[in-house]
Design a protein around this motif. Structure first.
Motif, PDB file in Angstrom:
ATOM      1  N   TYR A 327     -10.981  59.827 -46.809  1.00  0.00           N
ATOM      2  CA  TYR A 327     -10.788  58.403 -46.595  1.00  0.00           C
ATOM      3  C   TYR A 327      -9.890  58.207 -45.395  1.00  0.00           C
ATOM      4  O   TYR A 327      -8.866  58.889 -45.302  1.00  0.00           O
ATOM      5  N   GLY A 331     -14.932  56.295 -38.078  1.00  0.00           N
ATOM      6  CA  GLY A 331     -15.449  55.099 -37.407  1.00  0.00           C
ATOM      7  C   GLY A 331     -14.714  53.821 -37.779  1.00  0.00           C
ATOM      8  O   GLY A 331     -15.129  52.730 -37.393  1.00  0.00           O
ATOM      9  N   MET A 333     -12.346  50.720 -37.686  1.00  0.00           N
ATOM     10  CA  MET A 333     -11.636  49.930 -36.684  1.00  0.00           C
ATOM     11  C   MET A 333     -10.560  49.136 -37.414  1.00  0.00           C
ATOM     12  O   MET A 333     -10.864  48.417 -38.361  1.00  0.00           O
TER      13      MET A 333
ATOM     14  N   ILE B 146     -20.771  57.841 -33.811  1.00  0.00           N
ATOM     15  CA  ILE B 146     -19.763  57.152 -34.630  1.00  0.00           C
ATOM     16  C   ILE B 146     -20.289  55.759 -34.984  1.00  0.00           C
ATOM     17  O   ILE B 146     -20.702  55.006 -34.110  1.00  0.00           O
ATOM     18  N   GLU B 147     -20.306  55.458 -36.270  1.00  0.00           N
ATOM     19  CA  GLU B 147     -20.705  54.111 -36.701  1.00  0.00           C
ATOM     20  C   GLU B 147     -19.435  53.299 -36.919  1.00  0.00           C
ATOM     21  O   GLU B 147     -18.777  53.428 -37.944  1.00  0.00           O
ATOM     22  N   TRP B 148     -19.091  52.469 -35.979  1.00  0.00           N
ATOM     23  CA  TRP B 148     -17.843  51.695 -36.063  1.00  0.00           C
ATOM     24  C   TRP B 148     -17.970  50.602 -37.100  1.00  0.00           C
ATOM     25  O   TRP B 148     -19.017  49.957 -37.217  1.00  0.00           O
ATOM     26  N   TYR B 149     -16.909  50.391 -37.872  1.00  0.00           N
ATOM     27  CA  TYR B 149     -16.877  49.308 -38.855  1.00  0.00           C
ATOM     28  C   TYR B 149     -15.447  48.787 -38.966  1.00  0.00           C
ATOM     29  O   TYR B 149     -14.495  49.505 -38.665  1.00  0.00           O
ATOM     30  N   ASP B 150     -15.308  47.517 -39.365  1.00  0.00           N
ATOM     31  CA  ASP B 150     -13.982  46.926 -39.544  1.00  0.00           C
ATOM     32  C   ASP B 150     -13.392  47.419 -40.841  1.00  0.00           C
ATOM     33  O   ASP B 150     -14.020  47.334 -41.888  1.00  0.00           O
ATOM     34  N   LEU B 151     -12.165  47.930 -40.780  1.00  0.00           N
ATOM     35  CA  LEU B 151     -11.474  48.363 -41.989  1.00  0.00           C
ATOM     36  C   LEU B 151     -10.294  47.435 -42.219  1.00  0.00           C
ATOM     37  O   LEU B 151      -9.368  47.396 -41.417  1.00  0.00           O
ATOM     38  N   GLU B 153      -9.342  46.434 -45.899  1.00  0.00           N
ATOM     39  CA  GLU B 153      -8.795  46.767 -47.213  1.00  0.00           C
ATOM     40  C   GLU B 153      -8.084  48.118 -47.153  1.00  0.00           C
ATOM     41  O   GLU B 153      -8.681  49.112 -46.785  1.00  0.00           O
ATOM     42  N   GLN B 154      -6.784  48.127 -47.504  1.00  0.00           N
ATOM     43  CA  GLN B 154      -6.077  49.410 -47.489  1.00  0.00           C
ATOM     44  C   GLN B 154      -5.240  49.595 -48.726  1.00  0.00           C
ATOM     45  O   GLN B 154      -4.530  48.718 -49.107  1.00  0.00           O
TER      46      GLN B 154
END
Lengths: 434, 154
Positions: A327, A331, A333, B146-151, B153-154
């Motif tokens: 985790y 990728g 952002m 690389i498949e970029w995604y918005d993260l 939730e942490q």
């Protein structure tokens, strides 16, 4: 269960077979008709495609690929597992699906060398202990094994010796595993040493080889698909089990139901599935895939691409220290000035992992992660960290584990070997701070 | 007398002419036959009925081309005029391969590939891409796909 004749990874054949399969719905109720149709459709179309006749001798009872035979339908696997080979089945997990501390069945990699047994008769199943190193050959039913010997449960890492093979150059042939041919499930069974004590082994015993019920790919009953083994010292370790449960339930069929040898810390190929017999040998076991180049590396390091004579190859007897970031998925952002949580697992064929560190500057600096103690020897250990980034931009988060011997993971692909084993290079994920 | 001489003269010239034609004809025929044989051995396209379909280790054995979607079109269209090695030793992106095709169409009599062009370009750009040769020599190549995604939730 019927295992179909699959035509390998040739995309043309897959494509044609998909056409063939789609066209077979009209014949769906007559298996024989459908079989013939499949055969004709695939082969006929392939010939048409390349503008020539092809002679493709299909052995009797073998069928061209049928698309309903996917690891989801057959084995209940997660849809995002990566298929490396469908004859025999070889499937791996992407890193982010291995986030659980105990790997669930649906996310566990499959590495088969032969065909899954078509029938399993649990009531009639017996384990026979034989070989030059036993006083007298002895057999146990499953019920006897369960009632006669104490039951033990351990979390045990199983990692394919060729995990990471895809990064070797010059390329090594075999399933091109990336990082996910590894798992850590909860295995329950009896200790092999308890069984060997009960049978009585002689002083000449040096190795234990296994025999399983899987079929050779050729379906030749006189051939074994794989019959590997472990030195007697490994066989006598407390964590070496004959397991009948995985994660608290019967072992799934594809993972070795009803009985599997589990010897963690070695390449997972020694953890034989569908075990029917164990041979206590007075020499290094000489079963199928014991001879080099299988599961062997050059005894002395070689220049990449070197052809190594068999006598200079040594059997792998320990998996190296390694770790995996589970985790976040590569990728991610994230917004500037936010902390990134990372986590994953670290494991070793030695006693334990003593340190896990991360780097966001390609190894220039390393920061320790919080590392959990192992549940038991050969279990993987969870690590986690909160990572901050100095400025916006592209980063790679690298993680490096160090074990109790002081050995840690290389950042580069380690020593090349002809079959591409033991790549324990650091895992890394891409992060963009925006 | 004079007339007879002329007749004989014409006959001789006629016979000589026939003789020379036969000689020239033989050489022309002979050289054309040799040229044809040489052409067949070295440069001719593989007759379609002689294409073997054997694939070993992901490579079409007879041509050395990588097995993949579009292989048959490349064999049919490209090796009709030149060997597959001209493909396999080259690396280019889709645009680069398109430029080569346009050049062959403008100067080498390559035909209009119609709707097959896109499939051929996809095959070439996928299996004979420039990054393949370079990345293979890295001990750890740059991360790719690389498949970029918005993260959040942490």
């Amino acid at each position: 269960m019927v295992i179909y004749w699959l035509l390998g990874e040739n995309p043309i054949i897959w494509y044609l077979s998909s056409i063939a399969f789609e066209s077979t719905h009209m014949n769906a109720f007559d298996p024989a008709k459908r079989r013939n149709f499949l055969k004709k459709a695939s082969l006929g179309s392939l010939a048409a495609l390349l503008g020539t006749e092809i002679v493709f001798a299909l052995p009797k009872n073998y069928l061209p690929v049928a698309l309903e035979n996917d690891p989801q339908t057959l084995f209940g696997k997660h849809k995002d597992l990566i298929l490396r080979n469908n004859l025999p089945w070889n499937v791996e997990s992407p890193a982010h699906l291995l986030d659980d501390n105990v790997t669930p069945d649906e996310k566990m990699f499959i590495r088969n060398n032969g065909l899954v047994p078509e029938t399993i008769d649990v009531a009639a199943w017996t384990l026979t202990i034989n070989g030059e190193g036993v006083r007298r050959e002895k057999s146990y039913t499953l019920a006897e094994l369960k009632s006669k010997f104490p039951r033990h449960t351990y979390h045990l890492v199983l990692e394919c010796g060729g995990n990471g093979r895809s990064e070797f150059y010059p390329p090594a042939e075999g399933n091109q595993w990336e990082v996910g041919a590894v798992s850590c499930a909860e295995w329950t069974g009896v200790r092999l040493k308890d069984i060997l004590d009960d049978v009585g082994i002689k002083s000449n015993a040096v190795y234990v080889g296994y025999h399983g019920a899987d079929l050779h790919l050729s379906r030749d009953a006189s051939k074994e698909a794989i019959s590997r083994g472990i030195p007697i010292a490994k066989a006598l370790e407390e964590e070496t089990l004959l397991a009948y449960q995985m994660n608290g339930k019967d072992i799934p069929l594809v993972h070795g139901h009803p009985l599997r040898l589990i010897a963690s810390g070695f390449p997972a190929s020694v953890s034989g599935k569908w075990i029917t017999a164990l041979s206590v040998r007075d020499r290094v076991h000489d079963g199928e895939k014991m001879a080099p180049p299988s599961y062997s590396i050059p005894c002395d390091p070689v220049q990449p691409g070197t052809e190594v004579p068999k006598e200079n190859m040594c059997i792998i007897e320990k998996m190296p220290v390694k770790s995996l970031i589970t985790y976040p998925k590569s990728g991610a952002m994230i917004k500037d000035k936010t902390l990134l949580s990372i986590r994953g697992h670290a494991w070793t064929g030695e006693t334990k992992v003593s340190k896990a560190e991360y780097s966001i500057d390609f190894g220039a600096t390393w920061t320790p992660c919080r590392l959990q103690q192992a549940k038991n020897r050969y279990a993987w250990q969870d690590f986690e960290a909160k990572v901050s980034f100095p400025q916006k931009g592209y980063y790679e988060v690298w993680v490096k584990a160090t074990d109790n011997t002081g050995e840690s993971q290389p950042m580069l692909t380690p020593g090349w070997n002809p079959k591409g084993y033991l790549n324990n290079a650091c895992h890394r994920i891409a992060i963009k701070v925006v | 007398m004079r007339k007879r001489l002329n007749t004989t003269y014409y006959l001789v010239i006629f016979a000589l002419g026939i003789f020379m034609l036969v000689i020239i004809g033989y050489y022309v025929y002979d050289s054309s036959v040799q040229e044809k044989e040489g052409f067949i051995e070295a440069d001719a396209p593989i007759p379609l009925e002689e294409i073997e379909n054997r694939i070993e280790n992901g490579v079409h054995v007879q041509t050395g081309l990588v097995d993949g979607e579009g292989l048959n079109l490349v064999i049919a269209n490209c090796t009709a005029c030149h060997s597959a090695q001209l493909v396999t030793q080259n690396k280019a992106d889709k645009e680069g391969w398109k430029n080569m095709i346009v050049w062959m169409q403008q100067t080498q009599n390559l035909w209009d590939l119609g709707d097959q062009e896109e499939k051929i370009l996809n095959y070439l750009a996928k299996y004979y891409a420039p990054e393949q040769a370079a990345s293979a020599t890295f001990r750890r190549p740059p991360l790719k796909d690389i498949e970029w995604y918005d993260l959040t939730e942490q």
